[in-house]
Each structure stands twice: as structure tokens, then as C-alpha cells.
Design an enzyme around this catalytic site. Structure first.
Site, PDB file in Angstrom:
ATOM      1  N   LYS A  23     -10.330  20.542  14.215  1.00 39.00           N
ATOM      2  CA  LYS A  23      -9.742  19.535  15.110  1.00 39.00           C
ATOM      3  C   LYS A  23     -10.807  18.514  15.467  1.00 39.00           C
ATOM      4  O   LYS A  23     -12.016  18.802  15.370  1.00 39.00           O
ATOM      5  CB  LYS A  23      -9.150  20.217  16.350  1.00 39.00           C
ATOM      6  CG  LYS A  23     -10.147  21.024  17.207  1.00 39.00           C
ATOM      7  CD  LYS A  23     -10.954  20.153  18.107  1.00 39.00           C
ATOM      8  CE  LYS A  23     -12.204  20.785  18.600  1.00 39.00           C
ATOM      9  NZ  LYS A  23     -13.169  19.800  19.153  1.00 39.00           N
ATOM     10  N   TYR A  66     -19.044  17.931  -2.075  1.00 39.53           N
ATOM     11  CA  TYR A  66     -17.727  18.405  -1.684  1.00 39.53           C
ATOM     12  C   TYR A  66     -16.782  18.428  -2.885  1.00 39.53           C
ATOM     13  O   TYR A  66     -15.905  19.286  -2.995  1.00 39.53           O
ATOM     14  CB  TYR A  66     -17.145  17.520  -0.583  1.00 39.53           C
ATOM     15  CG  TYR A  66     -17.992  17.464   0.678  1.00 39.53           C
ATOM     16  CD1 TYR A  66     -18.982  18.401   0.939  1.00 39.53           C
ATOM     17  CD2 TYR A  66     -17.791  16.451   1.614  1.00 39.53           C
ATOM     18  CE1 TYR A  66     -19.749  18.348   2.085  1.00 39.53           C
ATOM     19  CE2 TYR A  66     -18.556  16.379   2.772  1.00 39.53           C
ATOM     20  CZ  TYR A  66     -19.535  17.326   2.997  1.00 39.53           C
ATOM     21  OH  TYR A  66     -20.291  17.267   4.140  1.00 39.53           O
ATOM     22  N   ILE A  98     -20.292  24.353  13.888  1.00 40.43           N
ATOM     23  CA  ILE A  98     -18.964  24.963  13.836  1.00 40.43           C
ATOM     24  C   ILE A  98     -18.796  25.765  12.556  1.00 40.43           C
ATOM     25  O   ILE A  98     -18.203  26.852  12.559  1.00 40.43           O
ATOM     26  CB  ILE A  98     -17.869  23.873  13.949  1.00 40.43           C
ATOM     27  CG1 ILE A  98     -17.934  23.201  15.319  1.00 40.43           C
ATOM     28  CG2 ILE A  98     -16.482  24.482  13.727  1.00 40.43           C
ATOM     29  CD1 ILE A  98     -17.686  24.127  16.483  1.00 40.43           C
ATOM     30  N   ALA A  99     -19.313  25.252  11.451  1.00 34.05           N
ATOM     31  CA  ALA A  99     -19.231  25.982  10.188  1.00 34.05           C
ATOM     32  C   ALA A  99     -19.938  27.330  10.296  1.00 34.05           C
ATOM     33  O   ALA A  99     -19.477  28.338   9.732  1.00 34.05           O
ATOM     34  CB  ALA A  99     -19.832  25.152   9.065  1.00 34.05           C
ATOM     35  N   ARG A 100     -21.019  27.368  11.032  1.00 35.52           N
ATOM     36  CA  ARG A 100     -21.764  28.620  11.188  1.00 35.52           C
ATOM     37  C   ARG A 100     -20.985  29.639  12.019  1.00 35.52           C
ATOM     38  O   ARG A 100     -20.965  30.833  11.693  1.00 35.52           O
ATOM     39  CB  ARG A 100     -23.136  28.332  11.818  1.00 35.52           C
ATOM     40  CG  ARG A 100     -24.054  27.559  10.884  1.00 35.52           C
ATOM     41  CD  ARG A 100     -25.411  27.257  11.490  1.00 35.52           C
ATOM     42  NE  ARG A 100     -26.259  26.638  10.491  1.00 35.52           N
ATOM     43  CZ  ARG A 100     -26.963  27.307   9.580  1.00 35.52           C
ATOM     44  NH1 ARG A 100     -26.935  28.631   9.585  1.00 35.52           N
ATOM     45  NH2 ARG A 100     -27.699  26.685   8.691  1.00 35.52           N
ATOM     46  N   SER A 136     -22.350  21.348   0.891  1.00 32.51           N
ATOM     47  CA  SER A 136     -23.004  20.458   1.831  1.00 32.51           C
ATOM     48  C   SER A 136     -23.359  19.182   1.097  1.00 32.51           C
ATOM     49  O   SER A 136     -23.114  19.048  -0.104  1.00 32.51           O
ATOM     50  CB  SER A 136     -24.252  21.128   2.421  1.00 32.51           C
ATOM     51  OG  SER A 136     -24.837  20.326   3.430  1.00 32.51           O
ATOM     52  N   ARG A 137     -23.939  18.224   1.829  1.00 35.25           N
ATOM     53  CA  ARG A 137     -24.360  16.965   1.202  1.00 35.25           C
ATOM     54  C   ARG A 137     -25.554  17.177   0.291  1.00 35.25           C
ATOM     55  O   ARG A 137     -25.829  16.358  -0.585  1.00 35.25           O
ATOM     56  CB  ARG A 137     -24.690  15.939   2.275  1.00 35.25           C
ATOM     57  CG  ARG A 137     -23.492  15.446   3.068  1.00 35.25           C
ATOM     58  CD  ARG A 137     -22.508  14.690   2.207  1.00 35.25           C
ATOM     59  NE  ARG A 137     -21.438  14.080   2.988  1.00 35.25           N
ATOM     60  CZ  ARG A 137     -20.389  13.484   2.457  1.00 35.25           C
ATOM     61  NH1 ARG A 137     -20.242  13.435   1.145  1.00 35.25           N
ATOM     62  NH2 ARG A 137     -19.452  12.955   3.227  1.00 35.25           N
ATOM     63  N   HIS A 192     -12.740  14.018   8.131  1.00 34.83           N
ATOM     64  CA  HIS A 192     -11.667  14.992   7.916  1.00 34.83           C
ATOM     65  C   HIS A 192     -10.594  14.490   6.955  1.00 34.83           C
ATOM     66  O   HIS A 192     -10.170  15.217   6.050  1.00 34.83           O
ATOM     67  CB  HIS A 192     -11.011  15.366   9.255  1.00 34.83           C
ATOM     68  CG  HIS A 192     -11.881  16.182  10.140  1.00 34.83           C
ATOM     69  ND1 HIS A 192     -11.525  16.540  11.423  1.00 34.83           N
ATOM     70  CD2 HIS A 192     -13.107  16.720   9.944  1.00 34.83           C
ATOM     71  CE1 HIS A 192     -12.478  17.258  11.964  1.00 34.83           C
ATOM     72  NE2 HIS A 192     -13.456  17.377  11.098  1.00 34.83           N
TER      73      HIS A 192
END
Length: 335
Positions: free
Chosen positions: A96, A57, A14-16, A35-36, A78
Site C-alpha cells: 500500500k 525487476y 518493508i521487504a525485510r 533489486s536495482r 508500484h
């Protein structure tokens, strides 16, 4: 309009898609990604043109140039990731379903209000022209009084133990991932129901399919979502004077039709994406920030809160609780 500097937390699928749209939106600055691991963040930044890459983060939340952060982590993260950003005075657009439950959401909304920050669930459907046209037809009385709404979102997804969709510790399951779309449509059209009747098939600690009936004084909504069956994923809204029919995959369809009560087509509205569909929520967020708004009129926080409350009730009926909701320090709301 000044350039709005964006940060992204998370580098998954989704980030992409979001980054692809962000790069094509006028006035959007590609500031930072986290990212981690630093390696994943650097690779993402290089691919999509972000100026900075962080391996945590926390580091992104502390970035002084970032105006707004898009949160694209798994569902269970989230609440924690949004709270981190808000505590560092960052505006937030959160994927979401925005949290695991209504109690988590209430805390985030209170924190955003206290700090004077923008907060919005990234419900891209609500910002898309097709969805907005359907609501405009409803509000202008084109189909009379709504009596029935049907929406489904169900795809066959083969089970994999490492897939977040089937992992309770990731906030998986059909309801939070897919069912939120039919529920959002039903709430936008009919509001909060008088009665909620739901059933679910549970496996691996999550719901793999569910059926929800929302009852109103003079109407009802029938909603389905899941990973076991492939459906058309369409939606229709039927009223006393006609009906509105969405195309297949209703939450991101390019077309919606207005029909009279005899099924004759009166009008068809068609709108294709300029990029990939995520541009509309990006532009809405930037418009709100430019206008000094703390919430979007297209994705009002009250609607997000009410849909989360309905999902809480459904999960209570199923006896479904996520590990994060019973761990110390994570609010479990009314589940």
C-alpha cells in the site's frame, strides 16, 4: 496445499519484514528476490534464504518458477512494477498504497482480470485477527447503527531531503503512506461518503499532515494523519448501542474491546502475532491462489479502488499532484 513460490521486488525495510514472515509460513517457497543492483539482491537472498537473486525487476518478472510477486518498492514505482509483473503473467501482492491514483489502479485491475491473475493490495491490517473481529462485531449489530468513527495515524518524523516520505518524486506524503489506514477503516465501516472535507499542510511537494472529514447521511468519520505530531494512533467506532475501541496503533494492535453505550467493557479480543503480523496477508494470498481466486474476500478490489478515489479527491482539494502524474505516459486520473 502445494508450495507457493514467492518473489519479492525491492529490498528495503518493508521487504525485510515481509521476508521474515514469509520464511515462517508453511507452504511458502522463497524463490527469488530482485533489486536495482545484483549485489543488494544477492545479500538479501543470502540473509533470508531465497534461492535466486536478480539485479533487475524485469529478470524476476521473467522467472518461470515464481507464482506470485510481492512488490515492496517506493509508492511511485508500484504502478510500473505491478504492470511489469502482470504483463509477464505473475500474480501480484502490492504494498500500500497500491498506486498513486485511481486511474493507475483501474488499469492494473483491468490487466489482472484480462489475464486471469490474482491481484491484491498488501493492506495487512485487513487480514489481521483483531481487525476481522471488530468487523464481525459490527456486522452482527453489537453496537447498533454506527454514528461516528475516529482514527488517527500521526508520528513525528524529522525531515530529511533523501527520505522517500518527503519526496514528491517517490509519491511521498502522509496521505498515501499513513492516511490510507484510517480511510480504509472508515470505508469498511461506513462505505463511500456523501461529502469529503479535507485540509493539508503542504511542504516539499507533499502533504506533511492532513485532516479529513467524511460525511454520511447519519454518521461522520474524523481522520488525521501526518509527520508533524505524535498521536496515540488509535481508533474507535461509536454506535447507537455501544462502541468498539482499538488499542493504540490501531492498524496493528493486538487488542480490540467491545463496550456498551455507558462505556462498560463487554468483551475484549486479544491476538498476538505468530511472527510479525505480515504472515496473515501472506497466508490469505496463498489461500486465494490455492482456491483459484483472483481477488481476496478480505481485501476486495472494490474497496481498494474506492479508498484510492477518496484519496484522489482529497489531493484535488489540496492541489497536490505528483511528478509521475504529469509526466508523459503516466495516467493522472482525475487529479
Amino acid at each position: 496445499m502445494r508450495t507457493i513460490q514467492w518473489g519479492i521486488i525491492g529490498t528495503g525495510r518493508i521487504a525485510r519484514k515481509f521476508a521474515e514472515a514469509l520464511g515462517g509460513c508453511e507452504g511458502a517457497g522463497l524463490c527469488a528476490v530482485s533489486s536495482r543492483t545484483a549485489e543488494k539482491a544477492q545479500a538479501f537472498a543470502q540473509e533470508y534464504g531465497f534461492r535466486k537473486a536478480y539485479g533487475s525487476y524485469e529478470a524476476l518478472a521473467q522467472d518461470t518458477e515464481t507464482d506470485v510477486v510481492y512488490i515492496a518498492t517506493p509508492m511511485h514505482s508500484h504502478y510500473h512494477d505491478a504492470k511489469l509483473c502482470l504483463l509477464h503473467d505473475k500474480n501480484v501482492l502490492c504494498e500500500k498504497s497500491v498506486t498513486l491514483n485511481a486511474a493507475q489502479l483501474a488499469e492494473l485491475l483491468a490487466l489482472a482480470k484480462e489475464r486471469g491473475l490474482f491481484f491484491m493490495e498488501a493492506m495487512w491490517m485487513k487480514c489481521r485477527p483483531v481487525y476481522r473481529k471488530a468487523l464481525a462485531w459490527l456486522q452482527s449489530g453489537k453496537i447498533g447503527q454506527v454514528r461516528y468513527l475516529k482514527a488517527d495515524f500521526s508520528n513525528f518524523v524529522p525531515y530529511r531531503a533523501d527520505d522517500r516520505l518527503f519526496r514528491a518524486d517517490c509519491g511521498g506524503g502522509a496521505l498515501l503512506d499513513l492516511g490510507v489506514y484510517p480511510l480504509t477503516l472508515a470505508y469498511d465501516v461506513l462505505g463511500m461518503p456523501q461529502q469529503i472535507v479535507s485540509n493539508a499542510a503542504l511542504a516539499h511537494g507533499v502533504d506533511i499532515s492532513n485532516s479529513i472529514l467524511l460525511r454520511y447521511p447519519c454518521a461522520y468519520a474524523s481522520l488525521e494523519s501526518g509527520f508533524e505530531l505524535g498521536l496515540r494512533n488509535n481508533a474507535l467506532i461509536s454506535g447507537t448501542d455501544g462502541l468498539i475501541q482499538f488499542g493504540d496503533v490501531f492498524h496493528c494492535t493486538d487488542e480490540v474491546a467491545l463496550l456498551d453505550k455507558n462505556g462498560n467493557t463487554l468483551e475484549v479480543f486479544h491476538s498476538e502475532n505468530r511472527i510479525n503480523g505480515y504472515e496473515y496477508e501472506i497466508e490469505e494470498t496463498m489461500r486465494c491462489l490455492a482456491d483459484g481466486l483472483r481477488e481476496s474476500p478480505l481485501v476486495p478490489q472494490e474497496g481498494t479502488r474506492r479508498v484510492m478515489e477518496i484519496m484522489d479527491i482529497c489531493r484535488r482539494q489540496w492541489g497536490l499532484v505528483f511528478p509521475d502524474e504529469i509526466s508523459q505516459g503516466s495516467p493522472a486520473g482525475n487529479i
